[in-house]
Design a protein around this motif. Structure first.
Motif, PDB file in Angstrom:
ATOM      1  N   HIS A  71      17.588  34.982  64.885  1.00  0.00           N
ATOM      2  CA  HIS A  71      16.174  34.730  64.568  1.00  0.00           C
ATOM      3  C   HIS A  71      15.292  34.785  65.823  1.00  0.00           C
ATOM      4  O   HIS A  71      14.189  35.328  65.787  1.00  0.00           O
ATOM      5  N   VAL A  72      15.790  34.217  66.908  1.00  0.00           N
ATOM      6  CA  VAL A  72      15.003  34.249  68.146  1.00  0.00           C
ATOM      7  C   VAL A  72      14.947  35.685  68.669  1.00  0.00           C
ATOM      8  O   VAL A  72      13.910  36.138  69.164  1.00  0.00           O
ATOM      9  N   LEU A  73      16.055  36.408  68.523  1.00  0.00           N
ATOM     10  CA  LEU A  73      16.077  37.801  68.946  1.00  0.00           C
ATOM     11  C   LEU A  73      15.028  38.618  68.178  1.00  0.00           C
ATOM     12  O   LEU A  73      14.279  39.413  68.754  1.00  0.00           O
ATOM     13  N   ILE A  87      10.254  30.052  63.172  1.00  0.00           N
ATOM     14  CA  ILE A  87      11.661  30.432  63.399  1.00  0.00           C
ATOM     15  C   ILE A  87      12.584  29.485  62.627  1.00  0.00           C
ATOM     16  O   ILE A  87      13.563  29.922  62.010  1.00  0.00           O
ATOM     17  N   CYS A  88      12.249  28.183  62.616  1.00  0.00           N
ATOM     18  CA  CYS A  88      13.063  27.232  61.835  1.00  0.00           C
ATOM     19  C   CYS A  88      13.026  27.617  60.353  1.00  0.00           C
ATOM     20  O   CYS A  88      14.039  27.507  59.655  1.00  0.00           O
ATOM     21  N   GLU A  89      11.859  28.079  59.885  1.00  0.00           N
ATOM     22  CA  GLU A  89      11.775  28.493  58.483  1.00  0.00           C
ATOM     23  C   GLU A  89      12.616  29.744  58.223  1.00  0.00           C
ATOM     24  O   GLU A  89      13.306  29.829  57.210  1.00  0.00           O
ATOM     25  N   MET A  90      12.586  30.672  59.162  1.00  0.00           N
ATOM     26  CA  MET A  90      13.437  31.876  59.030  1.00  0.00           C
ATOM     27  C   MET A  90      14.907  31.471  58.964  1.00  0.00           C
ATOM     28  O   MET A  90      15.702  32.076  58.251  1.00  0.00           O
ATOM     29  N   PRO A 144       9.378  20.462  60.587  1.00  0.00           N
ATOM     30  CA  PRO A 144       8.348  20.149  61.597  1.00  0.00           C
ATOM     31  C   PRO A 144       8.870  19.280  62.738  1.00  0.00           C
ATOM     32  O   PRO A 144       8.531  19.517  63.904  1.00  0.00           O
ATOM     33  N   ALA A 145       9.728  18.309  62.418  1.00  0.00           N
ATOM     34  CA  ALA A 145      10.257  17.437  63.479  1.00  0.00           C
ATOM     35  C   ALA A 145      11.158  18.227  64.429  1.00  0.00           C
ATOM     36  O   ALA A 145      11.143  18.008  65.649  1.00  0.00           O
ATOM     37  N   LEU A 146      11.924  19.167  63.873  1.00  0.00           N
ATOM     38  CA  LEU A 146      12.785  19.997  64.736  1.00  0.00           C
ATOM     39  C   LEU A 146      11.937  20.860  65.664  1.00  0.00           C
ATOM     40  O   LEU A 146      12.214  20.982  66.861  1.00  0.00           O
ATOM     41  N   ALA A 147      10.875  21.443  65.098  1.00  0.00           N
ATOM     42  CA  ALA A 147       9.988  22.289  65.918  1.00  0.00           C
ATOM     43  C   ALA A 147       9.302  21.459  66.996  1.00  0.00           C
ATOM     44  O   ALA A 147       9.152  21.897  68.137  1.00  0.00           O
ATOM     45  N   GLU A 148       8.899  20.232  66.631  1.00  0.00           N
ATOM     46  CA  GLU A 148       8.249  19.355  67.622  1.00  0.00           C
ATOM     47  C   GLU A 148       9.202  19.012  68.752  1.00  0.00           C
ATOM     48  O   GLU A 148       8.820  19.012  69.925  1.00  0.00           O
ATOM     49  N   ASP A 149      10.447  18.706  68.384  1.00  0.00           N
ATOM     50  CA  ASP A 149      11.449  18.390  69.403  1.00  0.00           C
ATOM     51  C   ASP A 149      11.676  19.610  70.311  1.00  0.00           C
ATOM     52  O   ASP A 149      11.687  19.492  71.540  1.00  0.00           O
ATOM     53  N   ALA A 150      11.794  20.779  69.688  1.00  0.00           N
ATOM     54  CA  ALA A 150      12.007  22.003  70.494  1.00  0.00           C
ATOM     55  C   ALA A 150      10.842  22.223  71.455  1.00  0.00           C
ATOM     56  O   ALA A 150      11.029  22.659  72.596  1.00  0.00           O
ATOM     57  N   ARG A 198      22.698  29.089  58.117  1.00  0.00           N
ATOM     58  CA  ARG A 198      21.358  28.594  57.773  1.00  0.00           C
ATOM     59  C   ARG A 198      21.300  27.096  58.079  1.00  0.00           C
ATOM     60  O   ARG A 198      22.307  26.398  57.986  1.00  0.00           O
ATOM     61  N   LEU A 199      20.110  26.649  58.380  1.00  0.00           N
ATOM     62  CA  LEU A 199      19.939  25.215  58.663  1.00  0.00           C
ATOM     63  C   LEU A 199      20.323  24.379  57.455  1.00  0.00           C
ATOM     64  O   LEU A 199      20.857  23.279  57.584  1.00  0.00           O
ATOM     65  N   ARG A 200      20.062  24.902  56.245  1.00  0.00           N
ATOM     66  CA  ARG A 200      20.389  24.121  55.041  1.00  0.00           C
ATOM     67  C   ARG A 200      21.900  23.902  54.918  1.00  0.00           C
ATOM     68  O   ARG A 200      22.327  22.894  54.360  1.00  0.00           O
ATOM     69  N   ASP A 201      22.686  24.834  55.479  1.00  0.00           N
ATOM     70  CA  ASP A 201      24.144  24.655  55.453  1.00  0.00           C
ATOM     71  C   ASP A 201      24.573  23.449  56.289  1.00  0.00           C
ATOM     72  O   ASP A 201      25.694  22.948  56.151  1.00  0.00           O
TER      73      ASP A 201
END
Ligand SMILES: [Fe+2]
Length: 387
Positions: free
Chosen positions: A292-294, A382-385, A354-360, A342-345
């Motif tokens: 995803h970052v790539l 990116i977290c949503e992707m 949002p909290a993950l993005a804020e921490d990042a 996936r993050l859901r996994d």
């Protein structure tokens, strides 16, 4: 072109190659060791490598104290426990033998042995006041690159998961000697081979694409990609394949020099919060975010993405096609390894993002290296992707 001067910081001695472990007595002599503390973990001890090291030391007339209780993702207090074994006398050399955890505990204990107090006194960036007790680092996995980096990462089990990672970065943490013998990775089980190999692959991509990359780290990053990308499945599929192991060790070593000198980027910044929140190990979080970052980064410097594809041996016409080919390959690795994609996994809920993005976003030292700007909205996207 790089308009900043580049520099390279490395261990003072490096020995790499099949059978390199036999060079340990020479390194110990060069460091004028009078006492040795061997830092390792139960698995490495069982594999027989610790005994091999002890007998090499015995040949030098050196008796070692052994700290063999290093756990994966080690609790930070184990560093003080380890250093406590070396209260008496001077001339201590710490030998870290194992995966990144054993190497990091050895690095931390060498700080405490050299400067006193507790490892808690030295957390953060450049908080170590001077040279530490000497360290010889001997990896038994092809992955973390800890043998060449100025970093040590621990876990504080008394803290909430998202605040539990404690890191040290210091020029004095770089080992006095790195000894890499690919034969030591032959005993590494498939899952650890995959987790650490993907971590190394991320190091290679992130240091190659870092805004701090210079001519040397770029060359090393590309070579690392070639070695890791073409051997990770072979080493996973047949751990006894010494050629694949050799190439993985060399790739991991180059990629470690890459992150030590050019830094990591967006993948690491996004992975750390996820590792804390869902209690997953570093290599898994890194691997999950890599495609995803790539994808996000690819527009910033398409030429670099084309070079990654070529290093991985992927045929493409460049541009979008190169991005797709690289993502396909990474996803293929993740599928073969059975890693969560996936993050859901991992148990994440959409409202966690949002909290993950804020921490990042707080990881500015890493984000500053990323080839494309990363603001809060970008991290969230990116977290949503990846969700
Ligand atoms: Fe890493």
């Amino acid at each position: 072109m790089q308009d900043q001067p580049f520099s390279l910081r490395l261990p003072r001695s490096i020995v790499f190659g099949r059978g390199a472990l036999a060079e340990l007595p020479r390194l110990v002599r060069e460091l004028e060791a009078r006492r040795v503390c061997l830092v390792t973990d139960p698995g490495v001890r069982r594999a027989g490598w610790a005994d091999r090291v002890l007998s090499l030391l015995e040949g030098e007339g050196l008796e070692a104290v052994v700290f063999d209780r290093v756990e994966a993702e080690p609790d930070i207090r184990s560093v003080d426990d380890c250093a406590g074994l070396t209260r008496e006398g001077g001339g201590w050399v710490f030998i870290g033998l194992g995966g990144g955890s054993a190497l990091d505990v050895a690095k931390g204990a060498a700080i405490v042995a050299g400067h006193g107090g507790s490892i808690f006194d030295y957390l953060g960036v450049e908080a170590v006041p001077g040279p530490t007790a000497a360290k010889i680092l001997i990896p038994t996995t092809a992955g973390t690159g800890s043998e060449v980096t100025p970093f040590a990462v621990f876990k504080d089990k008394d803290e909430a998961p998202e605040k539990s990672k404690k890191a040290i970065q210091s020029k004095f943490v770089v080992a006095e000697a790195a000894l890499v013998d690919p034969e030591l990775t032959l005993s590494c089980p498939p899952r650890v081979t995959a987790v650490t190999g993907m971590d190394a692959l991320v190091h290679a991509v992130e240091s190659f694409t870092s805004l701090k990359a210079g001519p040397l780290t770029e060359e090393l990053g590309l070579k690392a990609l070639e070695l890791l990308g073409r051997n990770i499945l072979r080493a996973f599929g047949n751990g006894a394949n010494l050629e694949a192991r050799y190439n993985m060790s060399l790739g991991s070593f180059y990629a470690g020099i890459g992150i030590a000198n050019a830094g990591s980027g967006g993948v690491a910044a996004l992975s750390y919060p996820v590792e804390g929140a869902y209690k997953i190990i570093h290599g898994i979080g890194n691997a999950l975010f890599l495609p995803h970052v790539l994808e996000y980064n690819s527009i910033a410097e398409p030429g670099k993405i084309d070079r990654i594809a070529a290093a991985l041996g992927l045929e493409s016409g460049g541009g979008r096609e190169a991005v797709e080919r690289i993502k396909d390959l990474i996803n293929h690795f993740l599928e073969v390894f059975g890693f969560p994609r996936r993050l859901r996994d991992l148990g994440a809920k959409r409202e966690d993002l949002p909290a993950l993005a804020e921490d990042a976003l707080t990881r500015q030292r890493l984000l500053a290296n990323n080839m494309r700007r990363l603001e809060y909205e970008d991290l969230l996207a990116i977290c949503e992707m990846a969700f």
